[in-house]
Design a protein around this motif. Structure first.
Motif, mmCIF file in Angstrom:
data_model
loop_
_atom_site.group_PDB
_atom_site.id
_atom_site.type_symbol
_atom_site.label_atom_id
_atom_site.label_comp_id
_atom_site.label_asym_id
_atom_site.label_seq_id
_atom_site.Cartn_x
_atom_site.Cartn_y
_atom_site.Cartn_z
ATOM 1 N N ASP A 177 5.576 99.390 104.963
ATOM 2 C CA ASP A 177 6.111 98.174 105.580
ATOM 3 C C ASP A 177 5.567 98.018 106.976
ATOM 4 N N TRP A 178 5.155 96.957 107.150
ATOM 5 C CA TRP A 178 4.566 96.466 108.553
ATOM 6 C C TRP A 178 5.322 96.569 109.459
ATOM 7 N N ASP A 179 5.069 97.106 110.684
ATOM 8 C CA ASP A 179 5.806 96.843 112.042
ATOM 9 C C ASP A 179 5.611 95.722 112.843
ATOM 10 N N ALA A 180 6.347 94.689 112.671
ATOM 11 C CA ALA A 180 6.092 93.477 113.316
ATOM 12 C C ALA A 180 5.871 93.716 114.802
ATOM 13 N N ASP A 181 6.647 94.733 115.618
ATOM 14 C CA ASP A 181 6.648 94.758 116.856
ATOM 15 C C ASP A 181 5.303 95.819 117.305
ATOM 16 N N ALA A 182 4.391 96.177 116.289
ATOM 17 C CA ALA A 182 3.102 96.929 116.725
ATOM 18 C C ALA A 182 2.291 96.252 117.549
ATOM 19 N N PRO A 183 1.742 96.913 118.735
ATOM 20 C CA PRO A 183 0.832 96.295 119.564
ATOM 21 C C PRO A 183 -0.588 96.327 119.149
ATOM 22 N N VAL A 184 -0.612 95.229 118.040
ATOM 23 C CA VAL A 184 -1.933 94.645 117.533
ATOM 24 C C VAL A 184 -2.289 93.488 118.275
ATOM 25 N N PRO A 185 -3.791 93.050 118.167
ATOM 26 C CA PRO A 185 -4.237 91.987 118.758
ATOM 27 C C PRO A 185 -3.951 90.791 118.127
ATOM 28 N N ARG A 186 -3.705 89.821 118.857
ATOM 29 C CA ARG A 186 -3.115 88.374 118.110
ATOM 30 C C ARG A 186 -4.252 87.228 118.954
ATOM 31 N N PRO A 187 -5.227 87.429 118.328
ATOM 32 C CA PRO A 187 -6.302 86.201 118.927
ATOM 33 C C PRO A 187 -5.708 85.034 118.155
ATOM 34 N N ASP A 188 -6.296 83.979 119.058
ATOM 35 C CA ASP A 188 -5.877 82.675 118.351
ATOM 36 C C ASP A 188 -7.140 81.970 117.913
ATOM 37 N N VAL A 189 -6.716 80.851 117.272
ATOM 38 C CA VAL A 189 -8.082 80.019 116.489
ATOM 39 C C VAL A 189 -9.117 79.708 117.416
ATOM 40 N N ASP A 190 -8.963 79.655 118.774
ATOM 41 C CA ASP A 190 -9.913 79.186 119.757
ATOM 42 C C ASP A 190 -10.954 80.382 119.861
ATOM 43 N N ALA A 191 -10.628 81.448 119.411
ATOM 44 C CA ALA A 191 -11.639 82.739 119.315
ATOM 45 C C ALA A 191 -12.540 82.457 118.241
ATOM 46 N N VAL A 192 -12.577 81.400 117.625
ATOM 47 C CA VAL A 192 -13.484 81.184 116.291
ATOM 48 C C VAL A 192 -14.569 80.351 116.880
ATOM 49 N N ASP A 193 -15.955 80.587 116.622
ATOM 50 C CA ASP A 193 -17.084 79.745 117.068
ATOM 51 C C ASP A 193 -16.953 79.392 118.354
ATOM 52 N N SER A 194 -16.555 80.194 119.182
ATOM 53 C CA SER A 194 -16.744 80.422 120.684
ATOM 54 C C SER A 194 -17.870 80.255 121.433
ATOM 55 N N PRO A 195 -18.178 79.860 122.547
ATOM 56 C CA PRO A 195 -19.391 79.863 123.160
ATOM 57 C C PRO A 195 -20.122 81.221 123.119
ATOM 58 N N GLY A 196 -19.186 82.276 123.448
ATOM 59 C CA GLY A 196 -19.708 83.655 123.505
ATOM 60 C C GLY A 196 -20.244 83.837 122.211
ATOM 61 N N ALA A 197 -19.528 83.492 121.110
ATOM 62 C CA ALA A 197 -20.078 83.890 119.756
ATOM 63 C C ALA A 197 -21.436 82.940 119.184
ATOM 64 N N ARG A 198 -21.439 81.862 119.807
ATOM 65 C CA ARG A 198 -22.511 81.160 119.676
ATOM 66 C C ARG A 198 -23.804 81.762 120.438
ATOM 67 N N ALA A 199 -23.750 82.198 121.466
ATOM 68 C CA ALA A 199 -24.625 82.690 122.165
ATOM 69 C C ALA A 199 -25.005 84.047 121.665
ATOM 70 N N LEU A 200 -24.088 85.011 121.071
ATOM 71 C CA LEU A 200 -24.524 86.274 120.310
ATOM 72 C C LEU A 200 -25.374 85.927 119.120
ATOM 73 N N ALA A 201 -24.932 84.855 118.525
ATOM 74 C CA ALA A 201 -25.860 84.576 117.257
ATOM 75 C C ALA A 201 -27.268 84.195 117.572
ATOM 76 N N LEU A 202 -27.268 83.155 118.604
ATOM 77 C CA LEU A 202 -28.674 82.975 119.114
ATOM 78 C C LEU A 202 -29.515 84.125 119.458
ATOM 79 N N ARG A 203 -28.486 85.202 120.067
ATOM 80 C CA ARG A 203 -29.385 86.525 120.653
ATOM 81 C C ARG A 203 -29.695 87.266 119.548
ATOM 82 N N ALA A 204 -28.956 87.259 118.471
ATOM 83 C CA ALA A 204 -29.332 88.076 117.211
ATOM 84 C C ALA A 204 -30.501 87.329 116.467
ATOM 85 N N ALA A 205 -30.584 86.037 116.466
ATOM 86 C CA ALA A 205 -31.729 85.332 115.568
ATOM 87 C C ALA A 205 -32.746 85.652 116.585
ATOM 88 N N ARG A 206 -33.066 85.544 118.144
ATOM 89 C CA ARG A 206 -34.129 85.824 118.780
ATOM 90 C C ARG A 206 -34.691 87.222 118.588
#
Length: 281
Positions: free
Chosen positions: A220-249
């Motif tokens: 049974d999961w502990d709902a009070d556990a100190p786990v990360p709670r990222p929001d949807v604005d973490a998806v396709d962020s400028p940092g992630a796009r820059a990382l994808a470009l770096r990986a391609a290069r």
């Protein structure tokens, strides 16, 4: 490339072990005070051979007599999360693994894995809050998606004469779970033919069960556990796009440059060939 990025699987449809009633409640594997490996050893020892094999495919079957729920291992994040978009944000897609491997940059691989994990957890949390019908909602109360790697597409490359031989070779090589049904369908034949011994199935079963316990999928999961709670604005962020470009290069490899054709001087005609040659987005 490191095993870290071999294949990442989204674990769906999980609920906790049913340890609420006797005799299950008295079994050591239901005792959360025990070390995880002790719990795993106790649980795995109670599996029959057929029950063991049933855990080794994309759909791990329920074992009701042991209180074990079914689990769908389907999904992946081999070069970005395989998922639908959420709130207009789509998962960042990175270069294919062989391209990232050509960079020989371990820090890059880890950064891509971390970015994929962050986006997966953000998408999952969004689904929890906004889409009760989504299959990810079944991880009730879990504030973060869980992953386990690796997996192998057994028999796809036709290196063995029969699926039974492929399944036996996979077990000998340390494969725990097959993306598909080759292990679950062919291992009985491999056992009957003496290609694999029943006791060889215990280590992969224990690793699968240990992963589920360590990921919190069987308690049974502990709902009070100190786990990360990222929001949807973490998806396709400028940092992630820059990382994808770096990986391609970093993954670009120039094998030959006869007559110094590169860099292009802007003259002549360039042919773009392939199934996505006409893609505009």
């Amino acid at each position: 490339m490191e095993r870290l990025l071999a294949l990442v699987l989204v674990l769906r449809g999980a609920v906790a072990l049913d340890c609420s009633t006797p005799p299950l409640s008295a079994y050591p594997y239901c005792d959360r005070a025990l070390p995880i490996r002790a719990r795993v050893a106790d649980l795995a020892a109670r599996f029959t051979v057929n029950e063991t094999i049933s855990q080794m495919g994309t759909m791990a079957a329920a074992v009701p007599r042991l209180g074990l729920p079914a689990l769908n291992y389907g999904g992946e994040a081999l070069h970005g999360v395989w998922s639908t978009c959420a709130a207009g944000r789509c998962p960042t897609q990175f270069p294919a693994p062989h391209a990232m491997g050509a960079s020989f940059d371990r820090d890059l691989w880890r950064a891509v894995g971390a970015a994929s994990g962050l986006e997966a957890r953000a998408l999952f949390r969004w689904n929890q809050r906004h889409n009760a019908s989504d299959c990810a909602r079944s991880l009730e109360g879990c504030l973060g998606l869980t992953f386990y790697a690796p997996n192998d597409a057994v028999a796809r490359h036709k290196r063995y004469a029969t699926e039974a031989e492929a399944a036996a070779a996979a077990i000998a090589a340390g494969v725990d779970s097959n993306c598909g049904k080759v292990l679950t369908s062919a291992l009985p034949e491999a056992l009957a033919a003496g290609l694999v011994r029943p006791d060889a199935l215990r280590p992969p079963l224990e690793r699968l069960l240990e992963a589920r316990l360590r990921l919190g999928l069987l308690d049974d999961w502990d709902a009070d556990a100190p786990v990360p709670r990222p929001d949807v604005d973490a998806v396709d962020s400028p940092g992630a796009r820059a990382l994808a470009l770096r990986a391609a290069r970093e993954g670009l490899v120039l094998l030959q440059n006869p007559n110094q054709i590169l860099p292009l001087d802007g003259r002549g005609t360039l042919a773009v060939i392939g199934p996505n040659a006409n893609a505009s987005s």
